[in-house]
Scaffold this active site. Structure first.
Site, PDB file in Angstrom:
ATOM      1  N   ARG A 105       0.441  -1.081   0.323  1.00  0.00           N
ATOM      2  CA  ARG A 105       0.077   0.240   0.441  1.00  0.00           C
ATOM      3  C   ARG A 105       0.931   1.102  -0.298  1.00  0.00           C
ATOM      4  NH1 ARG A 105      -4.424   0.927   4.646  1.00  0.00           N
ATOM      5  NH2 ARG A 105      -1.899   0.651   5.922  1.00  0.00           N
ATOM      6  N   ASP A 204       3.960  -7.370  10.106  1.00  0.00           N
ATOM      7  CA  ASP A 204       4.513  -7.034  11.540  1.00  0.00           C
ATOM      8  C   ASP A 204       4.502  -7.889  12.163  1.00  0.00           C
ATOM      9  OD1 ASP A 204       6.151  -5.540  10.024  1.00  0.00           O
ATOM     10  OD2 ASP A 204       5.198  -3.262  10.784  1.00  0.00           O
TER      11      ASP A 204
END
Length: 210
Positions: A105, A204
């Protein structure tokens, strides 16, 4: 909510997602929970698969058995967070083939950009299950589905752990025939395009990166 959208409502799901959200949940436990929730999602998303009957001989007598018929399955994670869901879906469908679509993104426009695509050679002959833990703006999922359609895939489902209403609306608008199964529907997106309350960046937290 559209007829093709299924939001799970189960105490076990609520329990596991609450642990996922916790900032203190480490990567190892986070990965395990994503897999466990993905197994449940895979079952719920495929209740409409076709069956055919055949005869089974038990230790007592013969009886009617059932096996999956129709198209074979393919799993397509949207990289990189989607990788965390693959093992869970494979637990349910171990014979499925796996493709990959890489999207990221743009942090300014919030629009998805494709950087990688590799699909099974017979992907167009399979029912495709697209997996992505977070359905936020819906841009990445919608674009990935469009890429699959361009490659001849016409039977597509989408599985996500947590979704924002905006993401579901976007995919429904762009691909109204695609069934969406989500473990948890959250409140909204914030100004940065993250799901609220969400769980942060799933990639993450899966891989221990920042």
């Amino acid at each position: 909510m559209q007829d093709n959208v299924k939001i799970l409502d189960h105490p076990v799901i609520k329990h596991k997602i609450s642990i996922l959200r916790d900032i203190n949940t480490g990567s190892n436990e986070f990965r395990a929970l994503i897999k466990e929730i993905s197994i449940i999602l895979a079952y719920e998303a495929t209740k409409d698969l076709e069956l055919e009957e055949y005869e089974v001989e038990t230790p007592i007598q013969s009886t009617t058995g059932y096996k999956l018929s129709g198209k074979k399955l393919g799993i397509v994670p949207i990289l990189r967070a989607g990788l965390g869901m693959v093992d869970g879906v494979l637990e349910v469908f171990p014979a499925a083939k796996i493709g990959h679509i890489g999207m990221y993104r743009d942090e300014e426009t919030l629009q998805p950009i494709e950087y990688y695509a590799k699909l099974p050679l017979d992907a167009d002959k399979r029912d495709i299950i697209v997996v992505d833990p977070m359905l936020a703006t819906g841009g990445s999922a919608s674009d990935a589905i469009e890429r699959l359609k361009e490659r001849g895939c016409n039977h597509i489902r989408l599985l996500s752990i947590i979704a924002a209403p905006e993401g579901i609306e976007r995919v429904n608008k762009d691909h109204p025939e695609v069934a969406i199964t989500v473990a948890q529907l959250d409140e909204k997106l914030n100004k940065n395009g993250y799901i609220v309350p969400g769980l942060g960046d799933a990639g993450d937290r899966l891989f221990g990166t920042k």
